[in-house]
Enzyme design. Structure first.
Site, PDB file in Angstrom:
ATOM      1  CD  GLN A  23      -2.971  -1.240   0.411  1.00  0.00           C
ATOM      2  OE1 GLN A  23      -3.294  -0.213  -0.176  1.00  0.00           O
ATOM      3  NE2 GLN A  23      -3.604  -2.387   0.240  1.00  0.00           N
ATOM      4  CD  GLU A  73      -0.639 -11.274  -5.864  1.00  0.00           C
ATOM      5  OE1 GLU A  73      -1.449 -10.566  -5.258  1.00  0.00           O
ATOM      6  OE2 GLU A  73      -0.161 -10.958  -6.984  1.00  0.00           O
ATOM      7  CB  CYS A 103      -8.329   1.074  -4.867  1.00  0.00           C
ATOM      8  SG  CYS A 103      -8.054   0.002  -6.273  1.00  0.00           S
ATOM      9  CE1 TYR A 130      -8.352 -10.237  -8.376  1.00  0.00           C
ATOM     10  CE2 TYR A 130      -9.959 -10.592  -6.617  1.00  0.00           C
ATOM     11  CZ  TYR A 130      -9.643 -10.561  -7.961  1.00  0.00           C
ATOM     12  OH  TYR A 130     -10.598 -10.855  -8.884  1.00  0.00           O
ATOM     13  CG  ASP A 171      -7.112  -5.244  -1.647  1.00  0.00           C
ATOM     14  OD1 ASP A 171      -7.646  -4.328  -2.290  1.00  0.00           O
ATOM     15  OD2 ASP A 171      -6.033  -5.109  -1.043  1.00  0.00           O
TER      16      ASP A 171
HETATM   17  C1  LIG Z   1      -4.822  -3.987  -4.596  1.00  0.00           C
HETATM   18  S1  LIG Z   1      -3.535  -5.197  -4.535  1.00  0.00           S
HETATM   19  C2  LIG Z   1      -3.880  -5.913  -2.979  1.00  0.00           C
HETATM   20  C3  LIG Z   1      -2.788  -6.716  -2.339  1.00  0.00           C
HETATM   21  C4  LIG Z   1      -2.961  -7.025  -0.849  1.00  0.00           C
HETATM   22  N1  LIG Z   1      -4.325  -7.367  -0.504  1.00  0.00           N
HETATM   23  C5  LIG Z   1      -2.463  -5.875   0.002  1.00  0.00           C
HETATM   24  O1  LIG Z   1      -3.297  -5.064   0.455  1.00  0.00           O
HETATM   25  O2  LIG Z   1      -1.250  -5.756   0.205  1.00  0.00           O
HETATM   26  C6  LIG Z   1      -4.113  -6.352  -5.700  1.00  0.00           C
HETATM   27  C7  LIG Z   1      -3.244  -7.580  -5.866  1.00  0.00           C
HETATM   28  O3  LIG Z   1      -3.908  -8.450  -6.785  1.00  0.00           O
HETATM   29  C8  LIG Z   1      -2.953  -9.057  -7.634  1.00  0.00           C
HETATM   30  N2  LIG Z   1      -3.722  -9.443  -8.828  1.00  0.00           N
HETATM   31  C9  LIG Z   1      -4.099  -8.681  -9.871  1.00  0.00           C
HETATM   32  N3  LIG Z   1      -4.905  -9.382 -10.708  1.00  0.00           N
HETATM   33  C10 LIG Z   1      -5.027 -10.620 -10.169  1.00  0.00           C
HETATM   34  C11 LIG Z   1      -5.743 -11.797 -10.558  1.00  0.00           C
HETATM   35  N4  LIG Z   1      -6.500 -11.812 -11.658  1.00  0.00           N
HETATM   36  N5  LIG Z   1      -5.660 -12.865  -9.769  1.00  0.00           N
HETATM   37  C12 LIG Z   1      -4.887 -12.849  -8.640  1.00  0.00           C
HETATM   38  N6  LIG Z   1      -4.210 -11.773  -8.218  1.00  0.00           N
HETATM   39  C13 LIG Z   1      -4.280 -10.663  -8.974  1.00  0.00           C
HETATM   40  C14 LIG Z   1      -1.877  -8.022  -7.822  1.00  0.00           C
HETATM   41  O4  LIG Z   1      -0.649  -8.638  -8.147  1.00  0.00           O
HETATM   42  C15 LIG Z   1      -1.856  -7.345  -6.444  1.00  0.00           C
HETATM   43  O5  LIG Z   1      -0.922  -7.968  -5.592  1.00  0.00           O
END
Ligand SMILES: C[S@@+](CC[C@H](N)C(=O)[O-])C[C@H]1O[C@@H](n2cnc3c(N)ncnc32)[C@H](O)[C@@H]1O
Length: 415
Positions: A238, A292, A372, A270, A345
């Site tokens: 973040q 993830e 977000c 995620y 998320d």
């Molecule tokens: C908003 S971040 C949230 C990460 C974690 N929850 C945090 O707050 O530290 C979104 C995460 O989703 C992953 N991501 C994006 N698309 C994805 C998908 N289709 N499946 C799994 N992960 C995904 C990204 O790599 C990223 O780490």
């Protein structure tokens, strides 16, 4: 018909995306750098669509009492629109009113896309501040002439600036010493130890950073209270220095009335490096899987969650993972999932219909949606509602002061 070069416009509303709404001869015009209630002189920048035009404020004719000198002088309305750096689209608005406008965008999105009438308010975090000096992560771009800086608003033109008021003081100092050899982009990252890492990035033809060689990777330690999280310097964490702690607290509050059953199976979708899997585990749900798509983040999630014997981290796309649960989980696993909680998320685009629909079929006890983007959230909440999940509580935070962004944490339960 061609647009006149400049128009005098009365601003009627705020829209999603850091822009404001005016009307001219029946046509909607999206105007930057304005405030509802103002009259501004705006230069039309895009008249290619018949349904709406875009324009940029060049002069404020009748200012709102909510207007202030821009927190970033380089982005002030007195600067030519093409030379204003992007990323601080609300910096000309008093901080309390920025939050009123974000609240309106969130409530309007919920009403429009999910038919939810909510009294949610976007709250500030981290005590009384002027909303500057919160960014621990900043990307600056480098052009062929070696110029380094942020992109101009709504463009890929690099603007050289003297200061970065939204960045922490240490990141701003580090930015001052940069030179642009050997990079398309320079990422500045301040971790919990206070030191700023400078990463020179090469971008591929899609504008995505090329993965760094294993030998050049550094692993940082970030903190939420007493808990430490290992994360690659170029991995996701973040951005606001108080964000991870704020969101961890918000997920706990969202789940305050929910039984986090130690025998159930919980999911952190995620999951990044396992931030919310740790929250669930600390609430008692030790059988938790963080999912993830980035393999390096999953490796770190595995380490970060290693104290809980039932915790797992899986590298997978969430849509494929939820689909595989529907086709492959045993009856016993499905029952555990029904008793479990899910935190999701997703990135800005949201989870989307397939993931939402598969989650609703898995039918967990509660879903905490960390979002977000208010419009993507509201669309997904609309789909959840069609599948029997209703909004039980909602919190919203100004984790991105002086920009238009906001973060929302929503608890959904079966009606
Ligand atoms: C908003 S971040 C949230 C990460 C974690 N929850 C945090 O707050 O530290 C979104 C995460 O989703 C992953 N991501 C994006 N698309 C994805 C998908 N289709 N499946 C799994 N992960 C995904 C990204 O790599 C990223 O780490």
């Amino acid at each position: 018909m061609h647009a006149p070069h400049e128009l005098d416009l009365t601003i009627s509303d705020v829209a999603h995306g850091g822009i404001f709404v005016a009307r001219h001869e029946g046509r909607v015009i999206f105007v930057s750098d304005a405030i509802p209630g103002e009259t501004v002189r705006a230069r039309v920048s895009d008249d290619s669509k018949s349904s709406f035009w875009r324009a940029e404020t060049v002069e404020v004719l009748d200012a709102s009492p909510e207007r202030q000198a821009h927190v970033w002088a380089a982005a002030d309305v007195s600067v030519a629109p093409a030379l204003r750096p992007g990323g601080a689209e609300f910096g000309h608005i008093k901080l309390a009113h920025q939050r009123d406008l974000k609240t309106k965008v969130l409530r309007d999105s919920l009403a429009r896309f999910a038919k939810i009438d909510s009294d949610v308010r976007v709250k500030g975090v981290g005590g009384q501040t002027d909303g500057t000096r919160w960014r621990t992560r900043v990307s600056l771009h480098v052009d062929d002439a070696g110029r380094i800086g942020p992109f101009a608003a709504r463009s890929h033109r690099i603007i050289e600036v003297n200061d970065l008021p939204l960045a922490t003081a240490a990141v701003e100092r580090a930015a001052d010493k940069l030179y642009g050899d050997n990079a398309d982009r320079i990422d500045l990252i301040q971790a919990a130890d206070g030191h700023v890492r400078v990463l020179n990035r090469t971008l591929d033809e899609r504008g995505q950073p090329v993965e760094r060689q294993a030998s050049k990777r550094e692993v940082l330690t970030e903190r939420v209270g007493e808990r430490e999280f290992r994360v690659d310097a170029d991995g996701f964490w973040q951005v606001h220095h108080d964000a991870a702690t704020t969101l961890d607290g918000a997920v706990r509050r969202a789940l305050a009335g929910v039984d986090v059953d130690p025998n159930a199976w919980h999911l952190d979708l995620y999951g990044g490096v396992g931030l919310f899997a740790a929250t669930i585990a600390e609430l008692g749900g030790t059988r938790v899987t963080s999912v993830e798509s980035n393999a390096r983040a999953t490796e770190h999630a595995g380490e970060n969650l290693s104290e809980w014997i039932g915790a797992r981290a899986e590298t997978a796309r969430v849509d494929r993972y939820t689909r595989s649960l529907l086709s492959g989980a045993s009856e016993r696993e499905r029952a555990r999932l029904r008793d479990g909680v899910v935190v999701i998320d997703p990135p800005r685009a949201g989870a989307g219909k397939n993931v939402v629909s598969d989650l609703a079929t898995l039918a967990p006890r509660a879903i905490v949606y960390v979002a977000c983007d208010p419009v993507a959230l509201a669309r997904d909440l609309g789909t959840f509602a069609e599948r029997g999940y209703e909004l039980a509580n909602i919190q919203a935070f100004d984790l991105f002061p002086h920009s238009h962004h906001l973060e929302t944490v929503a608890l959904l339960q079966q009606a």
